[in-house]
Scaffold this motif. Structure first.
Motif, PDB file in Angstrom:
ATOM      1  N   ALA A  53      15.642 -26.021   6.336  1.00  0.00           N
ATOM      2  CA  ALA A  53      16.970 -25.764   6.915  1.00  0.00           C
ATOM      3  C   ALA A  53      17.870 -25.017   5.922  1.00  0.00           C
ATOM      4  O   ALA A  53      18.509 -24.018   6.272  1.00  0.00           O
ATOM      5  N   LEU A  56      18.750 -18.877   3.169  1.00  0.00           N
ATOM      6  CA  LEU A  56      19.684 -17.777   2.938  1.00  0.00           C
ATOM      7  C   LEU A  56      20.899 -17.913   3.859  1.00  0.00           C
ATOM      8  O   LEU A  56      22.015 -17.563   3.498  1.00  0.00           O
ATOM      9  N   GLY A  57      20.669 -18.449   5.052  1.00  0.00           N
ATOM     10  CA  GLY A  57      21.747 -18.621   6.027  1.00  0.00           C
ATOM     11  C   GLY A  57      22.882 -19.492   5.501  1.00  0.00           C
ATOM     12  O   GLY A  57      24.046 -19.268   5.832  1.00  0.00           O
ATOM     13  N   TYR A 135      12.283 -12.019   5.543  1.00  0.00           N
ATOM     14  CA  TYR A 135      12.853 -13.079   4.707  1.00  0.00           C
ATOM     15  C   TYR A 135      12.219 -13.002   3.306  1.00  0.00           C
ATOM     16  O   TYR A 135      12.894 -13.124   2.287  1.00  0.00           O
ATOM     17  N   PHE A 264      20.254 -21.260  13.690  1.00  0.00           N
ATOM     18  CA  PHE A 264      19.504 -20.583  12.633  1.00  0.00           C
ATOM     19  C   PHE A 264      19.375 -21.494  11.429  1.00  0.00           C
ATOM     20  O   PHE A 264      18.321 -21.629  10.818  1.00  0.00           O
ATOM     21  N   SER A 265      20.478 -22.128  11.085  1.00  0.00           N
ATOM     22  CA  SER A 265      20.502 -22.916   9.876  1.00  0.00           C
ATOM     23  C   SER A 265      19.632 -24.165   9.978  1.00  0.00           C
ATOM     24  O   SER A 265      19.038 -24.594   9.000  1.00  0.00           O
ATOM     25  N   SER A 267      16.911 -24.341  11.439  1.00  0.00           N
ATOM     26  CA  SER A 267      15.504 -23.915  11.579  1.00  0.00           C
ATOM     27  C   SER A 267      14.884 -24.341  12.897  1.00  0.00           C
ATOM     28  O   SER A 267      13.701 -24.663  12.940  1.00  0.00           O
TER      29      SER A 267
HETATM   30  N1  PHE Z   1      17.235 -22.186   8.163  1.00  0.00           N
HETATM   31  C1  PHE Z   1      16.924 -21.033   7.397  1.00  0.00           C
HETATM   32  C2  PHE Z   1      18.210 -20.456   6.786  1.00  0.00           C
HETATM   33  O1  PHE Z   1      19.259 -20.958   6.989  1.00  0.00           O
HETATM   34  C3  PHE Z   1      16.226 -19.970   8.184  1.00  0.00           C
HETATM   35  C4  PHE Z   1      15.074 -20.435   8.990  1.00  0.00           C
HETATM   36  C5  PHE Z   1      15.107 -20.350  10.367  1.00  0.00           C
HETATM   37  C6  PHE Z   1      13.951 -20.967   8.373  1.00  0.00           C
HETATM   38  C7  PHE Z   1      14.065 -20.812  11.142  1.00  0.00           C
HETATM   39  C8  PHE Z   1      12.884 -21.434   9.134  1.00  0.00           C
HETATM   40  C9  PHE Z   1      12.953 -21.346  10.516  1.00  0.00           C
HETATM   41  O2  PHE Z   1      18.176 -19.468   6.103  1.00  0.00           O
END
Ligand code: PHE
Length: 533
Positions: A53, A56-57, A135, A264-265, A267
């Motif tokens: 989780a 980078l976000g 990524y 996004f954060s 995951s």
């Molecule tokens: N959660 C990660 C972030 O915040 C991005 C991510 C998304 C990783 C989905 C895995 C799956 O950067």
């Protein structure tokens, strides 16, 4: 051929039961079960899931969105999104993984007892592969910047250093301008590290790694905050970050941002939480763990904001400009603005650079590992491959896809792909998930089960979130994004809206078709598999 005609209802049921017992106690089934790995400890699982989780976000996207969406007032939509959608969906994903003990495509099939539904899982895997492909490039950049930090190798003008010297950016994604071998090298390094950890396995590789690096990441961010807030001018930056502007809450965009950021954060929507949930031992405290993961993730994002805005405040006051003039988002924030601020620091600038880029490296790498494990774990199980073979295949595919990002036109491609994978792909999959669970499966049944696994339980509000709130906000978010793309090219200042749209839509459709194809050729079918409890 056995005919059941003429038997009573009870007798038929008995026969069917015997048939299933025989089928599922067959040798091959037990072999598959025994070879499946699981986390050694709950702590290991939590470190792995928060490692996925926190990424980078959190470090560069959350601080900017907060600042841009009403400062302190943004915590209202953010927390609202977290409770009405983020946590409920996390519970669904960990629940599906935990109950089926299977990786996403097979988990969906088993959970819904329908082969076709596996398609959703495969689509999520394609999304994960796409996300991992760029990524990893950004993680590679972070490795380079750790190396540049001690001597402040980006010089006086980080903007031109990053764009021209470092990336060699041609200014146009259609002009690839040849390979940037420096970036290709760090990209390869990133893949070697990732592949190596995943090949070692769930406990010996991933769990061991996250248990070591994630606590370090928390310590580093605390040090960075202390460094930032003790700089002159830092409080101005923090004021900008946190002072609430409640008028922004009337803008739909702000709420959509909150939902996008939360998904996004956390995951979700890429199969990662299903995969990590499937490695939980026994029942797995699903509700409890979901809350812990969500809070840890939100806290880390908040802390990153303190570090970033404290530093930006210092920088603005050193140059004597308003902070609005130095705020940037995403890649520019990390690789242009932050290095510039570091160069101005009176003391310990090299160390601060190492700290910041190490946080990016750890946060990014642990997320990348979760993406790759999701994809390789899935093909491993669905095609009966060895862990080594499955991992090498996924790493090579992703490295191959990443080559385009390592060209001198690659920067443009990172931007384009980021947009579509991130938002359209992820939001779409989450939408299908909540419709499946909320409207096709019996929501209450899943709630009863997740509550049974955990001391902390969810009430019927969870059903409402899954049935009503999540689909509504997701559809609104998708609609808004589509309208934005059509009207103005998205994001606003994207110089190549048509190109981005064509590539994005192509990736979208091709992803769907590949997912369908994978469903057809997968070797293992879990539609009839029995649940453990
Ligand atoms: N959660 C990660 C972030 O915040 C991005 C991510 C998304 C990783 C989905 C895995 C799956 O950067």
């Amino acid at each position: 051929m056995l005919s059941l005609n003429g038997l009573g209802k009870g007798e038929k049921l008995k026969l069917i039961e015997i048939f299933y017992i025989q089928k599922y106690l067959s040798k091959s089934h037990i072999l598959v079960k025994m070879s499946r790995e699981s986390w050694k400890s709950r702590w290991g699982f939590i470190m792995a899931a928060t490692g996925s989780a926190i990424g980078l976000g959190n470090v560069w996207r959350f601080p900017y969105i907060t600042y841009d969406s009403g400062g302190g007032a943004f915590f209202i939509p953010f927390l609202f999104a977290l409770f009405t959608a983020g946590i409920p969906i996390l519970i669904i994903e960990l629940g599906i993984g935990g109950k089926t003990k299977r990786s996403p495509p097979l988990a969906f099939q088993k959970f819904f007892s329908k082969k076709k539904v596996g398609w959703v899982g495969w689509w999520a895997i394609i999304g994960a592969i796409f996300l991992a492909s760029y990524y990893s490039v950004i993680i590679g950049w972070s490795i380079s910047y750790i190396g540049l930090s001690p001597s402040l190798g980006w010089g006086k003008n980080p903007q031109s250093f990053f764009m021209n010297d470092f990336l060699g950016w041609t200014g146009n994604p259609l002009n690839l301008g040849g390979m940037n071998f420096g970036i290709l090298a760090v990209l390869a390094l990133t893949w070697v590290i990732t592949g190596f950890i995943i090949i070692k396995g769930v406990t010996k590789g991933i769990e061991k790694c996250v248990k070591f690096v994630m606590p370090i990441c928390w310590v580093l961010i605390m040090i960075l905050i202390i460094r930032a807030v003790t700089l002159p001018g830092a409080t101005d930056g923090l004021n900008w970050y946190l002072s609430p502007d409640f008028s922004k809450l009337s803008e739909g965009r702000v709420w959509i941002n909150a939902y996008g950021q939360v998904f996004f954060s956390l995951s979700v929507g890429m199969g990662t939480m299903i995969t990590y949930g499937s490695y939980m031992k026994g029942k797995g405290e699903i509700v409890n763990n979901s809350f812990i993961i969500a809070f840890a993730d939100a806290l880390f994002a908040f802390l990153s904001g303190l570090a970033v805005f404290g530093t930006l405040g210092f920088m603005a006051s050193s140059i004597g400009v308003e902070i609005t003039e130095v705020v940037q988002q995403g890649m520019e924030l990390a690789f242009v603005t932050y290095p510039k601020a570091i160069s101005m620091m009176p003391l310990g600038s090299g160390i601060t650079g190492i700290l910041f880029f190490s946080i990016l490296l750890i946060a990014g790498l642990t997320s990348l590992i979760s993406l790759v494990e999701t994809a390789s774990g899935s093909i491993m199980e669905a095609f009966n491959l060895s862990r080594k073979k499955a991992t090498v295949i996924i790493c090579l595919i992703d490295f191959g896809m990443g080559i385009i990002f390592a060209t001198k036109g690659g920067f443009g491609w990172v931007n384009i792909i980021d947009l579509y994978v991130n938002y359209a792909g992820l939001i779409f999959i989450v939408l299908i998930e909540v419709i499946l669970i909320g409207w096709i499966y019996n929501t209450k049944r899943l709630r009863i089960w997740v509550n049974y696994t955990s001391e902390l339980t969810v009430g019927s509000w969870w059903d409402w979130s899954v049935k009503i709130f999540c689909p509504l906000f997701l559809i609104a978010g998708l609609a808004a994004t589509i309208i934005d793309i059509i009207q103005s090219g998205y994001p606003k200042n994207n110089p190549y809206p048509n190109l981005a749209m064509i590539i994005g839509l192509t990736a979208f459709v091709v992803g769907m078709l590949i997912a369908y194809q994978l469903l057809q050729i997968q070797k293992v079918n879990t539609t009839m598999e029995k649940f453990e409890d």
